[in-house]
Design a protein around this motif. Structure first.
Motif, PDB file in Angstrom:
ATOM      1  N   ILE A 192       0.876  -1.060  -0.054  1.00 52.70           N
ATOM      2  CA  ILE A 192       0.018   0.014  -0.044  1.00 52.70           C
ATOM      3  C   ILE A 192       0.870   1.320   0.052  1.00 52.70           C
ATOM      4  N   MET A 224      -4.622   4.397  -3.323  1.00 54.46           N
ATOM      5  CA  MET A 224      -5.502   5.092  -2.567  1.00 54.46           C
ATOM      6  C   MET A 224      -6.606   6.109  -3.577  1.00 54.46           C
ATOM      7  N   TYR A 270      -7.871   1.275  -2.126  1.00 56.47           N
ATOM      8  CA  TYR A 270      -7.825   1.717  -0.622  1.00 56.47           C
ATOM      9  C   TYR A 270      -8.728   2.852  -0.728  1.00 56.47           C
TER      10      TYR A 270
END
Length: 299
Positions: free
Chosen positions: A151, A177, A199
């Motif tokens: 991430i 994200m 995300y």
């Protein structure tokens, strides 16, 4: 002369000894776990803890605790000296970890531990740390330890060409994200380049626990799916089982960070508490969140 394209690069004459790695075709580990949760009509519980906090050994005990108390995927954080997107709780934990001498090379032991516990190991890191370690070196060491994906909160797909290629070569998930102010074009770009899940940050600003969850995350999940994302997990702010149930009713996964880290800090919020006391609190908070999240769709 014929050419074959391997790993995104043309290789004259087909396979040669100097060609780059080919694509790794293993299924997305994050997607496999999210699908397994979906088959049970459950959102996934995704827990974040920073490696090295309160120290290297203590962080391994904390990570094992959340694995034993309901977490499906674990985000292992790499502490950073300037965590501009993190709230006070995670900043305090990062400072303590760095003061204890945390180094990136040690995180792979935590990855191995998560994999051995049966959860899916992810790493969350500011890109500068990965860049200085060496993108190929990191991907190789991460994959060899059983890692699933990365991430990258400060890396956008437009600037992630090297990571996209290397992650494909090692079969690693790429988790980018989105936020409530992301444009439709940005949502499509993120959805098209992510692997595993997208995300969704439930609000703008730094991370941290919230007293209530607004309706904006649900709208963001819906628009991100419309942009092409198969799996969307929501993070930033969930701190109770009830909030986890609220978000889990519509998200594929619920991401919890500060509420877990908070268990290991003392009342001042600046120092780590007694480790055993913290682990007990962490187990209880994980149980609460697991129950709320995993039963979110029961009626």
């Amino acid at each position: 002369m014929s050419q074959s394209v391997i790993g995104g690069n043309a290789v004259a004459g087909g396979v040669g000894k100097d060609q780059p790695l080919g694509f790794n075709h293993r299924p997305s580990p994050s997607r496999v776990r999210l699908d397994a949760c979906e088959a049970k009509d459950q959102p996934a519980f995704i827990g974040y803890l920073p490696y090295g906090f309160p120290n290297a050994e203590g962080s391994l005990q904390a990570i094992e605790t959340i694995c034993r108390h309901g977490v499906d995927l674990v985000e292992i954080g790499l502490p950073y000296s300037d965590p501009v997107m993190d709230g006070q709780v995670i900043q305090s934990a990062a400072r303590i970890a760095l003061d204890q001498g945390e180094r990136i090379a040690g995180v792979f032991e935590a990855v191995e531990l998560v994999a051995a516990c049966g959860a899916v190991p992810l790493i969350m890191s500011y890109w500068n740390l990965i860049f200085h370690y060496g993108v190929e070196n990191f991907a190789r060491d991460f994959a060899n330890a059983g890692g699933a994906g990365l991430i990258t909160p400060d890396l956008i797909p437009d600037e992630a060409g090297e990571w996209i290629e290397v992650s494909d070569q090692h079969g690693l998930d790429r988790i980018f994200m989105v936020s409530p102010d992301s444009s439709q074009d940005r949502l499509k770009t993120v959805a098209g380049n992510s692997r595993g899940f997208v995300y969704a940050a439930s609000r703008m600003g730094v991370t941290g626990e919230q007293e209530s969850i607004s309706a904006s995350p649900q709208t963001l999940v819906e628009t991100t799916r419309q942009a092409g994302a198969d799996k969307v997990c929501v993070g930033l702010g969930v701190s109770t089982g009830d909030q986890g149930a609220q978000v889990g009713a519509y998200a594929d996964g619920v991401i919890v960070g500060s509420a877990l880290v908070h268990c290991l800090l003392d009342d001042s919020g600046r120092r780590s508490r007694d480790l055993q006391e913290g682990l007990n609190l962490l187990a209880a908070k994980s149980d609460e969140l697991s129950l709320g999240i995993h039963t979110a769709r029961l009626s």
